[in-house]
Design a protein around this motif. Structure first.
Motif, PDB file in Angstrom:
ATOM      1  N   GLY A  68       0.822  -1.203   0.000  1.00 43.41           N
ATOM      2  CA  GLY A  68       0.000   0.000   0.000  1.00 43.41           C
ATOM      3  C   GLY A  68       0.849   1.244   0.000  1.00 43.41           C
ATOM      4  N   THR A  69       0.267   2.355  -0.419  1.00 47.50           N
ATOM      5  CA  THR A  69       1.016   3.609  -0.526  1.00 47.50           C
ATOM      6  C   THR A  69       0.790   4.544   0.659  1.00 47.50           C
ATOM      7  OG1 THR A  69      -0.770   4.586  -1.819  1.00 47.50           O
ATOM      8  CG2 THR A  69       1.018   3.535  -3.048  1.00 47.50           C
ATOM      9  N   SER A  70      -0.337   4.415   1.327  1.00 48.45           N
ATOM     10  CA  SER A  70      -0.625   5.264   2.477  1.00 48.45           C
ATOM     11  C   SER A  70      -1.628   4.553   3.377  1.00 48.45           C
ATOM     12  CB  SER A  70      -1.191   6.609   2.012  1.00 48.45           C
ATOM     13  OG  SER A  70      -1.567   7.401   3.110  1.00 48.45           O
ATOM     14  N   PHE A  71      -1.373   4.583   4.674  1.00 44.53           N
ATOM     15  CA  PHE A  71      -2.246   3.879   5.613  1.00 44.53           C
ATOM     16  C   PHE A  71      -3.157   4.832   6.385  1.00 44.53           C
ATOM     17  CE2 PHE A  71       1.491   0.687   6.133  1.00 44.53           C
ATOM     18  CZ  PHE A  71       1.231   0.164   4.881  1.00 44.53           C
ATOM     19  N   GLY A  72      -2.712   6.062   6.620  1.00 42.81           N
ATOM     20  CA  GLY A  72      -3.478   6.959   7.481  1.00 42.81           C
ATOM     21  C   GLY A  72      -3.539   6.428   8.896  1.00 42.81           C
ATOM     22  N   ALA A  73      -2.557   5.624   9.231  1.00 40.46           N
ATOM     23  CA  ALA A  73      -2.465   4.992  10.552  1.00 40.46           C
ATOM     24  C   ALA A  73      -0.989   4.693  10.802  1.00 40.46           C
ATOM     25  CB  ALA A  73      -3.289   3.704  10.589  1.00 40.46           C
ATOM     26  N   PRO A  74      -0.604   4.438  12.055  1.00 41.74           N
ATOM     27  CA  PRO A  74       0.814   4.171  12.333  1.00 41.74           C
ATOM     28  C   PRO A  74       1.345   2.961  11.560  1.00 41.74           C
ATOM     29  CG  PRO A  74      -0.377   4.596  14.371  1.00 41.74           C
ATOM     30  CD  PRO A  74      -1.402   4.462  13.296  1.00 41.74           C
ATOM     31  N   CYS A  75       2.638   3.048  11.166  1.00 43.32           N
ATOM     32  CA  CYS A  75       3.298   1.898  10.547  1.00 43.32           C
ATOM     33  C   CYS A  75       4.689   1.738  11.150  1.00 43.32           C
ATOM     34  CB  CYS A  75       3.365   2.034   9.031  1.00 43.32           C
ATOM     35  SG  CYS A  75       4.491   3.306   8.415  1.00 43.32           S
ATOM     36  N   LEU A  76       5.220   0.542  11.066  1.00 45.94           N
ATOM     37  CA  LEU A  76       6.512   0.239  11.672  1.00 45.94           C
ATOM     38  C   LEU A  76       7.630   1.104  11.089  1.00 45.94           C
ATOM     39  CD1 LEU A  76       8.278  -1.522  13.524  1.00 45.94           C
ATOM     40  CD2 LEU A  76       8.463  -3.164  11.638  1.00 45.94           C
ATOM     41  N   LEU A  77       7.552   1.400   9.803  1.00 48.30           N
ATOM     42  CA  LEU A  77       8.619   2.137   9.124  1.00 48.30           C
ATOM     43  C   LEU A  77       8.851   3.527   9.733  1.00 48.30           C
ATOM     44  CD1 LEU A  77       7.697   1.140   5.467  1.00 48.30           C
ATOM     45  CD2 LEU A  77       9.660   0.321   6.795  1.00 48.30           C
ATOM     46  N   GLU A  78       7.781   4.147  10.220  1.00 43.98           N
ATOM     47  CA  GLU A  78       7.931   5.451  10.884  1.00 43.98           C
ATOM     48  C   GLU A  78       8.885   5.340  12.071  1.00 43.98           C
ATOM     49  OE1 GLU A  78       3.822   7.735  11.065  1.00 43.98           O
ATOM     50  OE2 GLU A  78       3.555   5.592  11.479  1.00 43.98           O
ATOM     51  N   ASN A  79       8.723   4.271  12.829  1.00 41.63           N
ATOM     52  CA  ASN A  79       9.538   4.067  14.023  1.00 41.63           C
ATOM     53  C   ASN A  79      10.993   3.779  13.669  1.00 41.63           C
ATOM     54  OD1 ASN A  79       7.417   3.885  16.400  1.00 41.63           O
ATOM     55  ND2 ASN A  79       6.556   2.821  14.642  1.00 41.63           N
ATOM     56  N   VAL A  80      11.196   3.024  12.588  1.00 43.56           N
ATOM     57  CA  VAL A  80      12.557   2.702  12.154  1.00 43.56           C
ATOM     58  C   VAL A  80      13.304   3.983  11.762  1.00 43.56           C
ATOM     59  CG1 VAL A  80      13.953   1.503  10.422  1.00 43.56           C
ATOM     60  CG2 VAL A  80      11.924   0.385  11.391  1.00 43.56           C
ATOM     61  N   LEU A  81      12.667   4.816  10.940  1.00 36.57           N
ATOM     62  CA  LEU A  81      13.320   6.051  10.503  1.00 36.57           C
ATOM     63  C   LEU A  81      13.485   7.020  11.673  1.00 36.57           C
ATOM     64  CD1 LEU A  81      14.573   7.641   8.222  1.00 36.57           C
ATOM     65  CD2 LEU A  81      12.301   8.498   7.602  1.00 36.57           C
ATOM     66  N   ALA A  82      12.495   7.075  12.555  1.00 35.47           N
ATOM     67  CA  ALA A  82      12.602   7.955  13.732  1.00 35.47           C
ATOM     68  C   ALA A  82      13.815   7.572  14.582  1.00 35.47           C
ATOM     69  CB  ALA A  82      11.329   7.870  14.561  1.00 35.47           C
ATOM     70  N   GLU A  83      14.022   6.295  14.785  1.00 39.58           N
ATOM     71  CA  GLU A  83      15.168   5.842  15.583  1.00 39.58           C
ATOM     72  C   GLU A  83      16.488   6.176  14.898  1.00 39.58           C
ATOM     73  OE1 GLU A  83      14.513   1.713  16.314  1.00 39.58           O
ATOM     74  OE2 GLU A  83      13.055   2.076  17.925  1.00 39.58           O
ATOM     75  N   MET A  84      16.520   6.068  13.570  1.00 35.76           N
ATOM     76  CA  MET A  84      17.737   6.403  12.831  1.00 35.76           C
ATOM     77  C   MET A  84      18.063   7.885  12.983  1.00 35.76           C
ATOM     78  SD  MET A  84      17.224   4.177   9.321  1.00 35.76           S
ATOM     79  CE  MET A  84      18.915   4.361   8.714  1.00 35.76           C
ATOM     80  N   VAL A  85      17.045   8.737  12.897  1.00 37.46           N
ATOM     81  CA  VAL A  85      17.244  10.183  13.025  1.00 37.46           C
ATOM     82  C   VAL A  85      17.680  10.541  14.443  1.00 37.46           C
ATOM     83  CG1 VAL A  85      16.057  12.415  13.020  1.00 37.46           C
ATOM     84  CG2 VAL A  85      15.674  10.802  11.143  1.00 37.46           C
ATOM     85  N   ILE A  86      16.965  10.021  15.429  1.00 37.87           N
ATOM     86  CA  ILE A  86      17.242  10.340  16.829  1.00 37.87           C
ATOM     87  C   ILE A  86      18.644   9.886  17.250  1.00 37.87           C
ATOM     88  CG2 ILE A  86      16.589   9.750  19.215  1.00 37.87           C
ATOM     89  CD1 ILE A  86      13.636   9.675  18.143  1.00 37.87           C
ATOM     90  N   SER A  87      19.087   8.781  16.693  1.00 42.10           N
ATOM     91  CA  SER A  87      20.376   8.212  17.114  1.00 42.10           C
ATOM     92  C   SER A  87      21.577   9.048  16.672  1.00 42.10           C
ATOM     93  CB  SER A  87      20.527   6.783  16.568  1.00 42.10           C
ATOM     94  OG  SER A  87      20.652   6.791  15.151  1.00 42.10           O
ATOM     95  N   VAL A  88      21.399   9.927  15.658  1.00 45.89           N
ATOM     96  CA  VAL A  88      22.569  10.638  15.132  1.00 45.89           C
ATOM     97  C   VAL A  88      22.468  12.164  15.135  1.00 45.89           C
ATOM     98  CG1 VAL A  88      23.354   8.728  13.685  1.00 45.89           C
ATOM     99  CG2 VAL A  88      21.760  10.414  12.736  1.00 45.89           C
ATOM    100  N   VAL A  89      21.257  12.719  15.176  1.00 42.68           N
ATOM    101  CA  VAL A  89      21.125  14.180  15.193  1.00 42.68           C
ATOM    102  C   VAL A  89      21.157  14.628  16.650  1.00 42.68           C
ATOM    103  CG1 VAL A  89      19.743  16.174  14.511  1.00 42.68           C
ATOM    104  CG2 VAL A  89      19.773  14.126  13.065  1.00 42.68           C
ATOM    105  N   PRO A  90      22.216  15.341  17.072  1.00 46.89           N
ATOM    106  CA  PRO A  90      22.433  15.627  18.490  1.00 46.89           C
ATOM    107  C   PRO A  90      21.262  16.251  19.231  1.00 46.89           C
ATOM    108  CG  PRO A  90      24.388  16.204  17.232  1.00 46.89           C
ATOM    109  CD  PRO A  90      23.331  15.838  16.238  1.00 46.89           C
ATOM    110  N   SER A  91      20.515  17.127  18.565  1.00 44.42           N
ATOM    111  CA  SER A  91      19.452  17.861  19.268  1.00 44.42           C
ATOM    112  C   SER A  91      18.146  17.087  19.392  1.00 44.42           C
ATOM    113  CB  SER A  91      19.168  19.177  18.548  1.00 44.42           C
ATOM    114  OG  SER A  91      18.588  18.924  17.277  1.00 44.42           O
ATOM    115  N   ILE A  92      17.993  16.018  18.624  1.00 41.01           N
ATOM    116  CA  ILE A  92      16.669  15.393  18.510  1.00 41.01           C
ATOM    117  C   ILE A  92      16.519  14.200  19.463  1.00 41.01           C
ATOM    118  CG2 ILE A  92      15.067  14.210  16.961  1.00 41.01           C
ATOM    119  CD1 ILE A  92      16.017  15.933  14.704  1.00 41.01           C
TER     120      ILE A  92
END
Length: 450
Positions: A68-92
């Motif tokens: 699917g292209t859009s769920f309009g609901a939470p998906c696992l991929l959001e959490n994966v990318l969020a963790e990648m961003v949080i782990s390396v951007v000092p302020s986030i």
């Protein structure tokens, strides 16, 4: 479509002619619908840091699309990318995904005001933070390119709390805080300016902003939509060692698909609904396709040697263009950091937007059209940074530098020819006048040539 485009800087208004219409992109190259091929230094305005249409990203997108292209609901991929961003951007410490850089900056401005209980914000002349009303004050990017004033349609009330300062001018920032004690919610800036052309911060400028915001209980916001994951994996804040309170991201974290994000300290981010009272929402935010492209792009950027390679080729490109300009007798200056660069047709140096505006935009337009004929695609504006990618080869760089030298040499010859034509015209006028004067002296009654 107004002006034939869906975003103003895509038009060729400042360089002349009609914009080329792109049919396909791959790696460091793009093709137009007439079959012409170009080395691309726009990279979709920054996202294509690993190259256009990367095979691994396309394969991952194909697999994700089956679900699917859009769920309009939470998906696992959001959490994966969020963790990648949080782990390396000092302020986030917490992050909220949105659909564009403009949306991210809108959200972060509202959040800064909600958290501090203050209304005023300081931005810098020539810095562009999207097209939200509050930011269209002395903005860069297309506003600068097209020479537009603060946009019609923006109510005075929307910008009355937006204060401005020249970039790299800490003294003016001090003055603004003095004149507006206890009223300033945040200072927002591009830590490296890309929307007035490429302008790097002067030593201690970012440190000075960090110090003054802390002293005045205001928030420091880095707009890293352009610099995030580009000048270093942790962005400009990692590169310069300055940690802001809030950060906006975009472009690269979507791997070429529409995306934006804002994040920062947990105590600030917990103001955002549904954790807190500050409302912001988005139907397509965190959609699985954008998250997939972002995840696989960031994975590639983690590979050893990535930023060393970007630094190497961008250094060669920038220095090559500057050398070509000087060799052919043109006033030119510029610089780069990692995969981001820019140059101005002026002696420089360029520390802010006022300095950038001294650039010879007529010369840039001629240079731009010449480079396009040579198969090289830069942003069609003197006031936009350029971008390299992991897909750019040493051959691409050499070809670009050679093309730049040819174009700049031909432009110089054209100027000399025009000068000679003007001189020749004046010389002929003098000859004719001298002849007429002689006739008048000898035949004053019959000569009417004067």
């Amino acid at each position: 479509m107004p002006g034939g485009v869906n975003s103003p800087v895509r038009a060729f208004k400042s360089v002349g002619g009609q914009p080329i219409v792109i049919d396909s992109v791959k790696g460091s190259h793009m093709k137009d619908i007439d079959g012409n091929e170009y080395i691309d230094y726009v990279g979709s305005w920054g996202p294509a840091i690993i190259g256009h249409a990367d095979d691994e990203v396309l394969a991952a997108l194909a697999e994700t699309m089956k679900k699917g292209t859009s769920f309009g609901a939470p998906c696992l991929l959001e959490n994966v990318l969020a963790e990648m961003v949080i782990s390396v951007v000092p302020s986030i410490e917490m992050v909220r995904f949105v659909n564009s850089g403009t949306e991210a900056c809108m959200g972060v401005l509202r959040l800064a005001r909600a958290f501090t209980g203050r209304q005023k914000v300081i931005k810098f002349e020539g810095c562009y933070h999207g097209h939200a009303d509050a930011f269209l004050v002395k903005a860069g990017s297309g506003v600068a390119t097209l020479g537009l004033p603060d946009s019609p349609g923006v109510p005075k009330a929307a910008t009355s709390d937006t204060l401005t300062s020249p970039y790299n001018d800490i003294a003016t920032v001090h003055s603004l805080f003095e004149a507006n004690k206890g009223e300033i919610a945040a200072v927002i800036l591009e830590p490296v300016v890309g929307n007035s052309g490429f302008i790097a911060p002067q030593p201690d400028f970012l440190n000075g902003l960090r110090k003054i915001t802390k002293e005045n209980d205001a928030l420091l916001v880095f707009d890293e939509v352009m610099t995030g994951f580009r000048i270093a994996y942790g962005g400009a804040q990692e590169y310069f060692g300055i940690t802001p309170d809030l950060t906006t991201l975009g472009k690269i974290i979507g791997g070429g698909l529409p995306v934006g994000a804002y994040g920062g300290r947990r105590d600030i981010m917990e103001m955002v609904a549904p954790a807190g009272p500050m409302y912001q929402a988005g139907t397509l935010s965190g959609n699985p396709l954008a998250m997939t492209a972002g995840i696989h792009t960031l994975k590639r950027l983690q590979e050893p040697g990535t930023y060393e390679y970007l630094d190497k080729i961008t250094s060669e490109l920038t220095q090559g263009i500057l050398d070509a300009g000087k060799k052919t007798g043109h006033a030119i200056c510029g610089g780069y950091i990692s995969g981001m660069f820019g140059f101005f047709f002026t002696d420089g140096p360029v520390y802010n937007f006022e300095d950038a505006k001294k650039s010879d935009t007529t010369k840039f337009a001629r240079f731009y059209r010449g480079m396009l004929e040579e198969g090289v695609y830069f942003a069609p504006s003197q006031f936009e940074a350029g971008f390299t990618s992991l897909a750019h080869s040493s051959g691409d760089i050499e070809q670009t530098i050679s093309a730049a030298e040819r174009v700049l040499r031909m432009y110089k010859l054209m100027l000399l020819a025009l000068d000679w034509e003007s001189f020749a015209g004046i010389f002929l006028d003098l000859v004719c006048f001298s002849s007429a004067l002689v006739s008048f002296v000898h035949h004053p009654r019959t000569c009417h040539c004067l």
